[in-house]
Design a protein around this motif. Structure first.
Motif, PDB file in Angstrom:
ATOM      1  N   MET A 185      21.669  48.570  16.066  1.00 58.63           N
ATOM      2  CA  MET A 185      20.638  49.349  16.710  1.00 58.63           C
ATOM      3  C   MET A 185      19.534  48.310  16.746  1.00 58.63           C
ATOM      4  O   MET A 185      19.313  47.681  15.489  1.00 58.63           O
ATOM      5  N   VAL A 186      18.930  48.103  17.669  1.00 54.28           N
ATOM      6  CA  VAL A 186      17.691  47.367  17.593  1.00 54.28           C
ATOM      7  C   VAL A 186      16.306  48.042  18.351  1.00 54.28           C
ATOM      8  O   VAL A 186      16.464  49.084  19.158  1.00 54.28           O
ATOM      9  N   SER A 187      15.200  47.701  18.015  1.00 53.23           N
ATOM     10  CA  SER A 187      14.095  48.452  18.613  1.00 53.23           C
ATOM     11  C   SER A 187      13.439  47.428  19.568  1.00 53.23           C
ATOM     12  O   SER A 187      12.803  46.203  19.400  1.00 53.23           O
ATOM     13  N   LEU A 188      13.633  47.779  20.743  1.00 54.59           N
ATOM     14  CA  LEU A 188      12.758  46.915  21.956  1.00 54.59           C
ATOM     15  C   LEU A 188      11.407  47.231  21.932  1.00 54.59           C
ATOM     16  O   LEU A 188      10.964  48.246  21.902  1.00 54.59           O
ATOM     17  N   THR A 189      10.534  46.088  21.902  1.00 54.99           N
ATOM     18  CA  THR A 189       9.227  46.334  22.074  1.00 54.99           C
ATOM     19  C   THR A 189       8.776  45.830  23.416  1.00 54.99           C
ATOM     20  O   THR A 189       7.686  46.385  23.813  1.00 54.99           O
ATOM     21  N   ALA A 190       9.378  45.157  24.358  1.00 50.08           N
ATOM     22  CA  ALA A 190       9.000  45.058  25.558  1.00 50.08           C
ATOM     23  C   ALA A 190       9.271  46.127  26.643  1.00 50.08           C
ATOM     24  O   ALA A 190      10.510  46.716  26.371  1.00 50.08           O
ATOM     25  N   PRO A 191       8.467  46.416  27.475  1.00 48.31           N
ATOM     26  CA  PRO A 191       8.907  47.424  28.441  1.00 48.31           C
ATOM     27  C   PRO A 191       9.780  46.925  29.552  1.00 48.31           C
ATOM     28  O   PRO A 191      10.023  45.647  29.716  1.00 48.31           O
ATOM     29  N   TYR A 192      10.552  47.917  30.015  1.00 55.27           N
ATOM     30  CA  TYR A 192      11.535  47.633  31.097  1.00 55.27           C
ATOM     31  C   TYR A 192      10.616  47.240  32.358  1.00 55.27           C
ATOM     32  O   TYR A 192       9.940  47.879  32.766  1.00 55.27           O
ATOM     33  N   VAL A 193      11.215  46.119  32.865  1.00 58.34           N
ATOM     34  CA  VAL A 193      10.374  45.640  34.069  1.00 58.34           C
ATOM     35  C   VAL A 193      11.478  45.218  34.957  1.00 58.34           C
ATOM     36  O   VAL A 193      12.315  44.178  34.678  1.00 58.34           O
ATOM     37  N   SER A 194      11.710  45.854  36.211  1.00 60.09           N
ATOM     38  CA  SER A 194      12.589  45.616  36.978  1.00 60.09           C
ATOM     39  C   SER A 194      12.973  44.104  37.459  1.00 60.09           C
ATOM     40  O   SER A 194      11.910  43.539  37.716  1.00 60.09           O
ATOM     41  N   GLY A 195      14.268  43.559  37.276  1.00 60.39           N
ATOM     42  CA  GLY A 195      14.223  42.179  37.682  1.00 60.39           C
ATOM     43  C   GLY A 195      14.017  41.230  36.568  1.00 60.39           C
ATOM     44  O   GLY A 195      14.532  39.877  36.452  1.00 60.39           O
ATOM     45  N   PHE A 196      13.573  41.598  35.453  1.00 58.77           N
ATOM     46  CA  PHE A 196      13.153  41.097  34.055  1.00 58.77           C
ATOM     47  C   PHE A 196      14.096  41.395  32.869  1.00 58.77           C
ATOM     48  O   PHE A 196      13.605  41.261  31.618  1.00 58.77           O
ATOM     49  N   LEU A 197      15.023  41.922  33.044  1.00 60.16           N
ATOM     50  CA  LEU A 197      15.813  42.588  32.037  1.00 60.16           C
ATOM     51  C   LEU A 197      16.308  41.364  31.126  1.00 60.16           C
ATOM     52  O   LEU A 197      16.117  42.021  29.631  1.00 60.16           O
ATOM     53  N   ALA A 198      16.478  40.241  31.246  1.00 55.33           N
ATOM     54  CA  ALA A 198      16.978  39.382  30.197  1.00 55.33           C
ATOM     55  C   ALA A 198      15.785  39.058  29.138  1.00 55.33           C
ATOM     56  O   ALA A 198      16.029  38.903  28.129  1.00 55.33           O
ATOM     57  N   PHE A 199      14.633  39.060  29.934  1.00 58.21           N
ATOM     58  CA  PHE A 199      13.462  38.599  28.866  1.00 58.21           C
ATOM     59  C   PHE A 199      13.461  39.724  27.912  1.00 58.21           C
ATOM     60  O   PHE A 199      12.778  39.630  26.629  1.00 58.21           O
TER      61      PHE A 199
END
Length: 100
Positions: free
Chosen positions: A1-15
């Motif tokens: 499990m990880v906690s994602l801090t960056a928001p989902y932005v279409s086209g920038f999933l890799a970051f």
């Protein structure tokens, strides 16, 4: 499990997701090298990303493993479109799961 801090932005999933995926691959290399895969299937686009370099490409470069992007949505790239004509060219068995 990880906690994602960056928001989902279409086209920038890799970051948003690649750092965690790279960590997982590195942990596997260190703890269970005999289980290292020969290829990774990635939930996202690779070269069919609209910028030509999606999450699968990023992960492949950073892990030095071949990666195949298995996206849920077909992006519109170089004349390739998710439309009725495209669906007619696909084998019937894979049209519904891939393009519905």
């Amino acid at each position: 499990m990880v906690s994602l801090t960056a928001p989902y932005v279409s086209g920038f999933l890799a970051f948003r997701e690649v750092p965690f995926l790279v960590d997982a691959v590195q942990q596997l290399r260190e703890k269970e090298p005999r289980l290292m895969p020969q290829v990774l299937f990635v939930d996202g686009n690779g070269v069919l990303h609209h910028r030509g370099f999606g999450v699968a490409c990023h992960l492949g470069v950073l892990t030095d493993l071949p990666c195949i992007g298995v996206a849920k949505k077909l992006l519109q790239v170089d004349g390739l479109e998710n439309n009725a004509l495209h669906k007619e060219k696909l084998p019937h068995a894979c049209v519904e799961p891939l393009l519905s």
